[in-house]
Scaffold this motif. Sequence first.
Motif, short mmCIF file in Angstrom:
data_model
loop_
_atom_site.label_atom_id
_atom_site.label_comp_id
_atom_site.label_asym_id
_atom_site.label_seq_id
_atom_site.Cartn_x
_atom_site.Cartn_y
_atom_site.Cartn_z
N GLU A 1 11.70 26.95 -2.42
CA GLU A 1 11.66 25.90 -3.44
C GLU A 1 12.83 26.14 -4.37
O GLU A 1 12.94 27.21 -4.95
N GLY A 2 13.71 25.14 -4.51
CA GLY A 2 14.89 25.34 -5.34
C GLY A 2 15.21 24.17 -6.24
O GLY A 2 14.95 23.01 -5.88
N GLU A 3 15.77 24.49 -7.38
CA GLU A 3 16.31 23.47 -8.28
C GLU A 3 17.82 23.58 -8.22
O GLU A 3 18.38 24.67 -8.41
N GLN B 1 20.53 25.27 0.91
CA GLN B 1 19.16 25.76 0.91
C GLN B 1 18.57 25.75 2.31
O GLN B 1 17.84 26.67 2.69
N GLU B 2 18.90 24.74 3.10
CA GLU B 2 18.38 24.67 4.46
C GLU B 2 18.84 25.88 5.29
O GLU B 2 18.05 26.45 6.06
N ARG B 3 20.11 26.27 5.14
CA ARG B 3 20.64 27.41 5.88
C ARG B 3 20.02 28.72 5.39
O ARG B 3 19.69 29.60 6.19
N LEU B 4 19.85 28.84 4.08
CA LEU B 4 19.23 30.04 3.52
C LEU B 4 17.86 30.24 4.15
O LEU B 4 17.52 31.33 4.63
N VAL C 1 12.25 21.43 -1.42
CA VAL C 1 11.46 22.38 -0.65
C VAL C 1 11.95 22.34 0.79
O VAL C 1 12.04 21.26 1.39
N THR C 2 12.29 23.51 1.32
CA THR C 2 12.68 23.62 2.73
C THR C 2 11.76 24.63 3.40
O THR C 2 11.25 25.55 2.75
N MET C 3 11.57 24.44 4.69
CA MET C 3 10.67 25.31 5.42
C MET C 3 11.26 25.60 6.80
O MET C 3 11.83 24.70 7.43
N LEU D 1 29.85 24.44 -5.91
CA LEU D 1 29.97 25.76 -6.52
C LEU D 1 29.27 25.83 -7.87
O LEU D 1 29.77 26.42 -8.83
N VAL D 2 28.09 25.22 -7.94
CA VAL D 2 27.21 25.38 -9.09
C VAL D 2 25.90 25.98 -8.57
O VAL D 2 25.58 25.88 -7.38
N PRO D 3 25.15 26.63 -9.45
CA PRO D 3 23.95 27.35 -9.00
C PRO D 3 22.82 26.44 -8.51
O PRO D 3 22.69 25.29 -8.93
N PHE D 4 22.05 27.01 -7.61
CA PHE D 4 20.70 26.53 -7.36
C PHE D 4 19.82 27.77 -7.33
O PHE D 4 20.30 28.87 -7.02
N PHE D 5 18.58 27.60 -7.72
CA PHE D 5 17.72 28.77 -7.91
C PHE D 5 16.28 28.36 -7.69
O PHE D 5 15.95 27.18 -7.71
#
Length: 188
Positions: free
Chosen positions: A145-147, A120-123, A164-166, A82-86
């Motif tokens: 691309e996320g941090e 991120q993979e699901r997004l 990085v996910t694709m 429950l912390v951000p990734f962006f």
Amino acid sequence: MKETNVRQIEEAVRLILEAIGEDPNREGLLDTPKRVAKMYSEVFSGLEDDPKTYFETIFSEDHEELVLVKDIPFYSMCEHHLVPFFGHAHVAYLPKGGKVTGLSKLARAVEAVAKRPQLQERLTATVADSIVESLEPHGVMVVVEGEHMCMTMRGVKKPGAKTVTMAVRGVFEEDHTKRAEVLSFIKN
């Protein structure tokens, strides 16, 4: 649509503050439970939002060439901590049968999917699949691309590391030349 239980979030935040040894009645923390509840209502507003609804408006256009919207900023919350990734999302599709959507709809779909506890993979996959199901294009490619703050501020503590996910669908799965073309546009 299910309403966010703001009162329950406020109570939970007060308990967290007490559990870490803070005084929730301290001046600087008095309104923190309300602020966090309001923030959570906003950052998790995509929970009931189906990204396919953004693709209900379809235009007929004699265009079956690449459509790419790149550098779409997003903010999400890692469901593990429950912390951000962006970061940024890049969304490409090859229309079929003249079915195109508004460019802003691609960005709105990314935002809707990002505004929920997320991986991120699901997004990445959800945005791609929503476009496939709604527009039935020749192909879709979504690169994200996320941090992740869970890697930046805790654990391994590696600020600036990017994940990085694709997700590739249709012709981009099969035709590596077309895939490479989209990747070259994203890099430039």
